[in-house]
Motif scaffolding. Structure first.
Motif, PDB file in Angstrom:
ATOM      1  N   GLU A  72     -16.703  72.028 -10.481  1.00 56.97           N
ATOM      2  CA  GLU A  72     -16.453  71.158  -9.333  1.00 56.97           C
ATOM      3  C   GLU A  72     -15.094  70.480  -9.448  1.00 56.97           C
ATOM      4  N   GLU A  75     -12.334  72.847  -8.723  1.00 56.13           N
ATOM      5  CA  GLU A  75     -12.218  73.094  -7.285  1.00 56.13           C
ATOM      6  C   GLU A  75     -11.538  71.923  -6.592  1.00 56.13           C
ATOM      7  N   HIS A 107     -10.020  82.740  -5.935  1.00 59.14           N
ATOM      8  CA  HIS A 107     -11.082  81.760  -5.710  1.00 59.14           C
ATOM      9  C   HIS A 107     -10.856  81.031  -4.391  1.00 59.14           C
ATOM     10  N   TRP A 108      -9.618  80.724  -4.140  1.00 62.56           N
ATOM     11  CA  TRP A 108      -9.295  80.061  -2.877  1.00 62.56           C
ATOM     12  C   TRP A 108      -9.671  80.951  -1.695  1.00 62.56           C
ATOM     13  N   LYS A 111     -13.747  81.734  -1.786  1.00 61.88           N
ATOM     14  CA  LYS A 111     -14.747  80.656  -1.775  1.00 61.88           C
ATOM     15  C   LYS A 111     -14.283  79.407  -1.036  1.00 61.88           C
ATOM     16  N   LEU A 112     -13.139  78.910  -1.439  1.00 64.04           N
ATOM     17  CA  LEU A 112     -12.773  77.571  -0.974  1.00 64.04           C
ATOM     18  C   LEU A 112     -12.411  77.528   0.505  1.00 64.04           C
TER      19      LEU A 112
END
Length: 317
Positions: A72, A75, A107-108, A111-112
């Motif tokens: 977390e 992120e 990841h961006w 997911k983000l």
DNA sequence: AAGAGCATCAACCGCAACGAA
DNA sequence: GTTCGTTGCGGTTGATGCTCT
């Protein structure tokens, strides 16, 4: 003449690396370091170009790399830095020990961006979609505004509904009576859709709705005075107001209260997480008509991230 | 069980920046 | 100041595995 290739195309292997190749590269670098990538594959006995070797080393073989899920806090760091730095992945990765720019970028992208979109925040500008609509409204002539705003919200709406559908979100009709109090909290996620907008939902969403049961907490913004349950307190609530005041959504996963979803909008203390708890929506009145932000959701000086001063980019005047 | 669709991640490509000659 | 080689970076693609129908 053209561009000089980084290596001879012939006799150069491409694609996935084998364990044997990894071992060769790793052992060579352990002995000789990473000076002159062009010579490394040749000296290490690899049929690869130097660029490929460098990438393999930096993204996979380096001993200090961290594997596994992003935490977390990682992120949060990515989100904060991206809001300031944009797609400068290497700089962002530099703040995350053990993570590579490729990791962060992937990841961006996977997911983000979806997380942010689901929260009603544009991953490019880091502004709430409602804020963007307002910006459009203040810079374009009224006839253009209506079409653009509708199109923009439509994109967002489809994206979020798609995401929520895949997560098994329950759809309810605001025209239907609210669920019994005893059911509050029974279903972790649900979404309220104003009856007037039902016809605009994608077909798959409508099918989802037809086959689902109303069994959970709900909240809807239907043009009348705001009403919602308290079941979402603390969860990432996002209520993008449609231009006709007809669309509202709330989501959260019971037992999975996200630290970043809180801090994203409330933890920083500068951005109010807009919700029906905080602010009532005027019945049927167009926010644009009021000269206010659409839905009155976000204050005009909304700052998404509370960044330390050394991370801020100060404009050079 | 099979195939389609989707998500994820590793790898590649091309350009820009940098430094040495 | 220019050229050339090397490295770094970000966008994009392709392979793979998973999920859903």
């Amino acid at each position: 003449m053209g561009r000089i290739p980084c290596c001879e195309r012939e006799n150069v292997k491409r694609g996935q690396w084998t364990l044997e190749e990894d071992n060769k590269l790793a052992s060579y670098i352990a002995q000789h370091g990473t000076r002159n990538w062009r010579l490394i594959p040749k000296n290490a006995g690899l049929q690869r170009c130097g660029k490929s070797c460098r990438l393999r080393w930096t993204n996979y073989l380096r001993p200090d790399l961290k594997r596994g899920e992003f935490s977390e806090s990682e992120e949060q760091t990515i989100m904060k830095l991206h809001a300031v730095l944009g797609n400068r992945w290497s700089m962002i990765a530099g703040q995350l020990p053990g993570r590579t720019d490729n990791d962060v970028k992937n990841h961006w992208n996977t997911k983000l961006t979806k997380k942010l979109t689901g929260m009603g925040i544009d991953p490019v500008t880091h502004k709430p979609f409602s804020h963007l609509i307002t910006e459009i409204a203040t810079t374009l002539a009224p006839p253009q505004v209506a079409h653009l705003a509708e199109a923009a919200l439509g994109c967002f709406k489809d994206e979020m509904l798609h995401l929520l559908t895949k997560k098994g979100v329950v759809f309810v009709d605001s025209a239907a009576p609210p669920p019994a109090a005893s059911n509050i909290g029974a279903a972790p996620e649900c979404i309220g859709v104003d009856a007037r907008n039902m016809g605009r939902l994608p077909k798959t969403i409508m099918q989802e709705r037809e086959s689902s049961e109303i069994k959970g907490v709900w909240a809807v913004m239907d043009g009348s005075a705001g009403e919602s349950s308290d079941g979402f307190a603390g969860l990432g609530e996002v209520f993008p107001a449609n231009v006709d005041g007809g669309f509202g959504a709330s989501y959260g996963i019971e037992g999975e209260e996200s630290a970043w979803s809180q801090s994203t909008c409330t933890g920083a203390g500068k951005c109010r997480a807009a919700s029906l708890h905080d602010e009532e929506i005027d019945g049927g009145e167009l926010a644009a008509d009021r000269g206010d932000h659409v839905g009155g959701m976000f204050s005009s000086d909304c700052v998404l991230w509370d960044l330390p001063d050394d991370l801020m980019i100060h404009p050079i005047m």
